[in-house]
Design a protein around this motif. Structure first.
Motif, PDB file in Angstrom:
ATOM      1  N   LEU A 228       0.843  -1.201   0.000  1.00 19.65           N
ATOM      2  CA  LEU A 228       0.000   0.000   0.000  1.00 19.65           C
ATOM      3  C   LEU A 228       0.870   1.239   0.000  1.00 19.65           C
ATOM      4  CD1 LEU A 228      -1.788   0.656   3.435  1.00 19.65           C
ATOM      5  CD2 LEU A 228       0.450  -0.351   3.259  1.00 19.65           C
ATOM      6  N   PRO A 229       0.390   2.303  -0.654  1.00 18.95           N
ATOM      7  CA  PRO A 229       1.161   3.550  -0.637  1.00 18.95           C
ATOM      8  C   PRO A 229       1.047   4.204   0.734  1.00 18.95           C
ATOM      9  CG  PRO A 229      -0.862   3.815  -1.920  1.00 18.95           C
ATOM     10  CD  PRO A 229      -0.839   2.404  -1.433  1.00 18.95           C
ATOM     11  N   GLY A 230       2.125   4.810   1.195  1.00 15.56           N
ATOM     12  CA  GLY A 230       2.099   5.476   2.495  1.00 15.56           C
ATOM     13  C   GLY A 230       3.292   6.403   2.613  1.00 15.56           C
ATOM     14  N   THR A 231       3.482   6.911   3.817  1.00 23.78           N
ATOM     15  CA  THR A 231       4.623   7.782   4.096  1.00 23.78           C
ATOM     16  C   THR A 231       5.374   7.186   5.274  1.00 23.78           C
ATOM     17  OG1 THR A 231       3.351   9.677   3.351  1.00 23.78           O
ATOM     18  CG2 THR A 231       5.307  10.147   4.636  1.00 23.78           C
ATOM     19  N   VAL A 232       6.674   7.005   5.119  1.00 22.83           N
ATOM     20  CA  VAL A 232       7.514   6.460   6.188  1.00 22.83           C
ATOM     21  C   VAL A 232       8.595   7.492   6.497  1.00 22.83           C
ATOM     22  CG1 VAL A 232       8.991   4.561   6.930  1.00 22.83           C
ATOM     23  CG2 VAL A 232       7.097   4.108   5.337  1.00 22.83           C
ATOM     24  N   ALA A 233       8.614   7.972   7.731  1.00 24.96           N
ATOM     25  CA  ALA A 233       9.571   9.019   8.144  1.00 24.96           C
ATOM     26  C   ALA A 233       9.513  10.210   7.189  1.00 24.96           C
ATOM     27  CB  ALA A 233      10.985   8.437   8.205  1.00 24.96           C
ATOM     28  N   GLY A 234       8.295  10.546   6.756  1.00 26.23           N
ATOM     29  CA  GLY A 234       8.101  11.691   5.873  1.00 26.23           C
ATOM     30  C   GLY A 234       8.406  11.413   4.410  1.00 26.23           C
ATOM     31  N   VAL A 235       8.793  10.191   4.096  1.00 25.01           N
ATOM     32  CA  VAL A 235       9.171   9.825   2.719  1.00 25.01           C
ATOM     33  C   VAL A 235       8.030   9.043   2.066  1.00 25.01           C
ATOM     34  CG1 VAL A 235      10.728   8.340   1.373  1.00 25.01           C
ATOM     35  CG2 VAL A 235      11.647   9.763   3.224  1.00 25.01           C
TER      36      VAL A 235
ATOM     37  N   ALA B  62       6.330   6.236   0.070  1.00 28.79           N
ATOM     38  CA  ALA B  62       6.827   4.873  -0.174  1.00 28.79           C
ATOM     39  C   ALA B  62       5.685   3.955  -0.568  1.00 28.79           C
ATOM     40  CB  ALA B  62       7.504   4.330   1.091  1.00 28.79           C
ATOM     41  N   LEU B  63       6.024   2.930  -1.344  1.00 24.52           N
ATOM     42  CA  LEU B  63       5.131   1.779  -1.470  1.00 24.52           C
ATOM     43  C   LEU B  63       5.587   0.804  -0.398  1.00 24.52           C
ATOM     44  CD1 LEU B  63       2.971   0.020  -2.938  1.00 24.52           C
ATOM     45  CD2 LEU B  63       4.871  -0.941  -4.253  1.00 24.52           C
ATOM     46  N   ILE B  64       4.692   0.509   0.543  1.00 25.24           N
ATOM     47  CA  ILE B  64       5.020  -0.375   1.671  1.00 25.24           C
ATOM     48  C   ILE B  64       4.483  -1.761   1.333  1.00 25.24           C
ATOM     49  CG2 ILE B  64       4.752  -0.762   4.147  1.00 25.24           C
ATOM     50  CD1 ILE B  64       3.929   2.253   4.343  1.00 25.24           C
ATOM     51  N   ALA B  65       5.381  -2.729   1.190  1.00 32.80           N
ATOM     52  CA  ALA B  65       4.972  -4.097   0.832  1.00 32.80           C
ATOM     53  C   ALA B  65       5.348  -5.058   1.950  1.00 32.80           C
ATOM     54  CB  ALA B  65       5.638  -4.512  -0.470  1.00 32.80           C
ATOM     55  N   ARG B  66       4.686  -6.225   1.937  1.00 37.46           N
ATOM     56  CA  ARG B  66       4.959  -7.221   2.981  1.00 37.46           C
ATOM     57  C   ARG B  66       5.079  -8.598   2.309  1.00 37.46           C
ATOM     58  NH1 ARG B  66       1.503  -6.811   8.519  1.00 37.46           N
ATOM     59  NH2 ARG B  66       3.150  -7.508   9.949  1.00 37.46           N
ATOM     60  N   THR B  67       6.235  -8.844   1.722  1.00 34.79           N
ATOM     61  CA  THR B  67       6.428 -10.148   1.063  1.00 34.79           C
ATOM     62  C   THR B  67       7.531 -10.919   1.788  1.00 34.79           C
ATOM     63  OG1 THR B  67       7.877  -9.155  -0.599  1.00 34.79           O
ATOM     64  CG2 THR B  67       5.561  -9.363  -1.155  1.00 34.79           C
ATOM     65  N   GLY B  68       8.767 -10.486   1.659  1.00 36.63           N
ATOM     66  CA  GLY B  68       9.830 -11.082   2.471  1.00 36.63           C
ATOM     67  C   GLY B  68      10.479 -12.293   1.835  1.00 36.63           C
ATOM     68  N   TYR B  69      11.779 -12.473   2.145  1.00 38.66           N
ATOM     69  CA  TYR B  69      12.571 -13.560   1.563  1.00 38.66           C
ATOM     70  C   TYR B  69      13.504 -14.104   2.635  1.00 38.66           C
ATOM     71  CZ  TYR B  69      15.393 -15.731  -2.207  1.00 38.66           C
ATOM     72  OH  TYR B  69      16.054 -16.611  -3.041  1.00 38.66           O
TER      73      TYR B  69
ATOM     74  N   GLY C 108      11.955 -15.707   5.714  1.00 41.17           N
ATOM     75  CA  GLY C 108      11.233 -16.594   6.631  1.00 41.17           C
ATOM     76  C   GLY C 108      10.702 -15.864   7.846  1.00 41.17           C
ATOM     77  N   GLU C 109      10.979 -14.555   7.934  1.00 42.05           N
ATOM     78  CA  GLU C 109      10.451 -13.742   9.043  1.00 42.05           C
ATOM     79  C   GLU C 109       9.424 -12.752   8.503  1.00 42.05           C
ATOM     80  OE1 GLU C 109      11.111 -14.464  12.086  1.00 42.05           O
ATOM     81  OE2 GLU C 109      12.709 -15.882  11.572  1.00 42.05           O
ATOM     82  N   ASP C 110       8.671 -12.153   9.435  1.00 42.42           N
ATOM     83  CA  ASP C 110       7.807 -11.049   9.061  1.00 42.42           C
ATOM     84  C   ASP C 110       8.697  -9.881   8.674  1.00 42.42           C
ATOM     85  OD1 ASP C 110       5.563  -9.515   8.654  1.00 42.42           O
ATOM     86  OD2 ASP C 110       5.097  -9.238  10.774  1.00 42.42           O
ATOM     87  N   GLY C 111       8.194  -9.023   7.806  1.00 40.66           N
ATOM     88  CA  GLY C 111       8.994  -7.879   7.416  1.00 40.66           C
ATOM     89  C   GLY C 111       8.349  -7.080   6.308  1.00 40.66           C
ATOM     90  N   PHE C 112       9.010  -5.999   5.945  1.00 41.20           N
ATOM     91  CA  PHE C 112       8.435  -5.058   4.994  1.00 41.20           C
ATOM     92  C   PHE C 112       9.487  -4.630   3.980  1.00 41.20           C
ATOM     93  CE2 PHE C 112       6.350  -4.788   9.042  1.00 41.20           C
ATOM     94  CZ  PHE C 112       5.001  -4.805   8.715  1.00 41.20           C
ATOM     95  N   GLU C 113       9.007  -4.337   2.760  1.00 38.11           N
ATOM     96  CA  GLU C 113       9.851  -3.777   1.710  1.00 38.11           C
ATOM     97  C   GLU C 113       9.331  -2.372   1.412  1.00 38.11           C
ATOM     98  OE1 GLU C 113       9.793  -7.695   2.252  1.00 38.11           O
ATOM     99  OE2 GLU C 113       8.136  -6.925   1.071  1.00 38.11           O
ATOM    100  N   LEU C 114      10.244  -1.428   1.301  1.00 36.69           N
ATOM    101  CA  LEU C 114       9.877  -0.033   1.090  1.00 36.69           C
ATOM    102  C   LEU C 114      10.479   0.443  -0.236  1.00 36.69           C
ATOM    103  CD1 LEU C 114      10.709   1.080   4.736  1.00 36.69           C
ATOM    104  CD2 LEU C 114       8.444   0.483   3.830  1.00 36.69           C
ATOM    105  N   PHE C 115       9.611   0.640  -1.219  1.00 39.30           N
ATOM    106  CA  PHE C 115      10.039   1.162  -2.523  1.00 39.30           C
ATOM    107  C   PHE C 115       9.942   2.684  -2.456  1.00 39.30           C
ATOM    108  CE2 PHE C 115       8.404  -3.079  -3.322  1.00 39.30           C
ATOM    109  CZ  PHE C 115       9.229  -3.605  -4.312  1.00 39.30           C
ATOM    110  N   VAL C 116      11.074   3.351  -2.632  1.00 39.44           N
ATOM    111  CA  VAL C 116      11.097   4.815  -2.519  1.00 39.44           C
ATOM    112  C   VAL C 116      11.932   5.403  -3.659  1.00 39.44           C
ATOM    113  CG1 VAL C 116      10.854   4.763  -0.005  1.00 39.44           C
ATOM    114  CG2 VAL C 116      13.149   4.840  -1.016  1.00 39.44           C
ATOM    115  N   ALA C 117      11.781   6.706  -3.876  1.00 37.80           N
ATOM    116  CA  ALA C 117      12.636   7.394  -4.848  1.00 37.80           C
ATOM    117  C   ALA C 117      14.076   7.336  -4.343  1.00 37.80           C
ATOM    118  CB  ALA C 117      12.186   8.836  -5.013  1.00 37.80           C
ATOM    119  N   PRO C 118      15.044   7.104  -5.243  1.00 33.95           N
ATOM    120  CA  PRO C 118      16.446   6.970  -4.806  1.00 33.95           C
ATOM    121  C   PRO C 118      16.944   8.141  -3.970  1.00 33.95           C
ATOM    122  CG  PRO C 118      16.231   6.289  -7.098  1.00 33.95           C
ATOM    123  CD  PRO C 118      14.895   6.851  -6.696  1.00 33.95           C
ATOM    124  N   GLU C 119      16.465   9.344  -4.266  1.00 31.73           N
ATOM    125  CA  GLU C 119      16.957  10.507  -3.511  1.00 31.73           C
ATOM    126  C   GLU C 119      16.483  10.513  -2.053  1.00 31.73           C
ATOM    127  OE1 GLU C 119      13.483  12.095  -6.127  1.00 31.73           O
ATOM    128  OE2 GLU C 119      15.131  10.637  -6.301  1.00 31.73           O
TER     129      GLU C 119
END
Length: 371
Positions: free
Chosen positions: A176-183, A185-192, A194-205
């Motif tokens: 889902l789209p959101g804001t993390v620390a003011g940035v 981000a697309l916040i995803a929850r897939t993981g590679y 074996g633990e819970d976790g999140f992937e954050l797709f953000v602009a490189p800058e």
């Protein structure tokens, strides 16, 4: 002519943290920061922070984006709801696996395909070619994103302290789209891992400020930066395949024990359908080899390509092997003849430089987290 490896937006930060860097799929990536065992254990018990900006993002937009994906991939992408993700494969006409992918549905007519770094260009070319007859645009978005993952049991708390996005409502394989620390981000929850976790797709800058904010938020709960080395031992314990090891163009999803990702019931033709129907029948009646787990009885570590043996005969081949920090023993994934694939099969070993070391055959995964 060798080309210099590409650098992620976090390159200088990794070097300032003393990371050991390595060329991985044409990218300069952190292998480890200090001890890979400590990084591995942190992800299992607390949390780890990963730079995954080498992954290949490809966006499809337009009224027939989903039809193009249903034709190009083996999965049924038309059943993926907005905000959800799907693990799938892209295969050759002969059924061989070109890559394993995650497809995110970002909007009504917008999808993001995430390919492995080593295959990103091949996948982009294949999708562009396969989508040619459809009303859709295929866009190379590899330079549009940095990708940061926070993995481990403390990761929901760390992320929750930096965002007001509904993390509790974010299911496994969703984004889902959101804001993390003011940035943004697309916040995803897939993981590679074996633990819970999140992937954050953000602009490189925005990558450096996000990494620093996550580091600060995780200070009190044991978050550490984690490199590709522990990512490999984490996914191995979790029984997750790695392209180039468990998955190759010479194997179909059925050979890899992942036939469930192939959806014959979807409408219309898709690339590889006829070959995969034959592969499904072969796997059901007379599978050539099966993917299994192997746990060492001794201390010697098997590596990819080592022969698996029984009664003096080669019965398979190791695809991945490493010491397991969690189990305290060397582990391997291997393709073995069906006759020796049942968990508990006795007399199986790995030929490690001429010595047949005894191994126990087990079902995958080796490790499953307590929910």
């Amino acid at each position: 002519m060798s080309t210099a490896p590409r650098l992620t937006a976090l390159d200088a930060l990794h070097r300032s943290l003393g990371a050991t860097m390595t060329d991985f799929a044409g990218w300069d990536m952190p292998l480890r920061y200090a001890s890979e065992r400590d990084e591995h254990n942190a992800v299992r018990t607390k949390a780890g922070l990963f730079d995954l900006s080498h992954m290949g993002e490809i966006t499809l937009t337009g009224p027939e984006a989903v039809k193009a994906l249903d034709y190009a991939l083996v999965g049924n992408i038309s059943t993926v709801g907005v905000g959800r993700a799907r693990y799938t494969h892209i295969c050759q006409e002969d059924g061989g696996i070109v890559d394993d992918l995650i497809v995110y549905r970002l909007g009504e007519t917008e999808y993001m395909v995430v390919a492995n770094a080593s295959n990103a260009q091949v996948v982009l070319d294949a999708l562009t070619e396969r989508a040619a007859g459809f009303d859709t645009e295929v866009r190379d978005d590899r330079d549009a994103y940095a990708l940061i993952a926070v993995q481990g049991p403390e990761s929901p708390g760390i992320l929750a302290s930096l965002t007001d996005a509904d993390l509790d409502g974010l299911k496994y394989y969703a984004g889902l789209p959101g804001t993390v620390a003011g940035v943004p981000a697309l916040i995803a929850r897939t993981g590679y891992t074996g633990e819970d976790g999140f992937e954050l797709f953000v602009a490189p800058e925005h990558a450096v400020e996000l990494w620093q904010a996550l580091t600060k938020a995780g200070e009190g709960v044991g978050l550490v930066p984690a490199g590709l080395s522990c990512r490999d031992t984490l996914r191995l314990e979790a029984g997750m395949p790695l392209y180039g090891h468990e998955l190759t163009t010479s194997l179909t999803p059925f050979d890899a024990g992942l036939g469930r990702v192939v959806k014959f019931e979807k409408e219309g033709d898709f690339v590889g359908r006829a070959a995969l129907e034959a592969a499904a029948e072969r796997a059901a009646t007379n599978p050539p080899r099966k993917l299994v787990g192997l746990i060492a009885e001794g201390r010697r570590v098997p590596r990819a390509g080592f022969p698996v043996v029984a009664d003096g005969q080669v019965i398979g081949e190791v695809t991945s092997g490493a010491p397991s920090p969690t189990l305290g023993k060397p582990l391997a994934m291997a393709y073995v003849d069906a006759a020796h694939a049942a968990p508990g099969t006795s007399g199986v070993g790995v030929d490690i430089r001429g010595t047949h070391e005894p191994y126990e055959v087990v079902a995958l995964p080796f490790y499953k987290r307590q929910k």
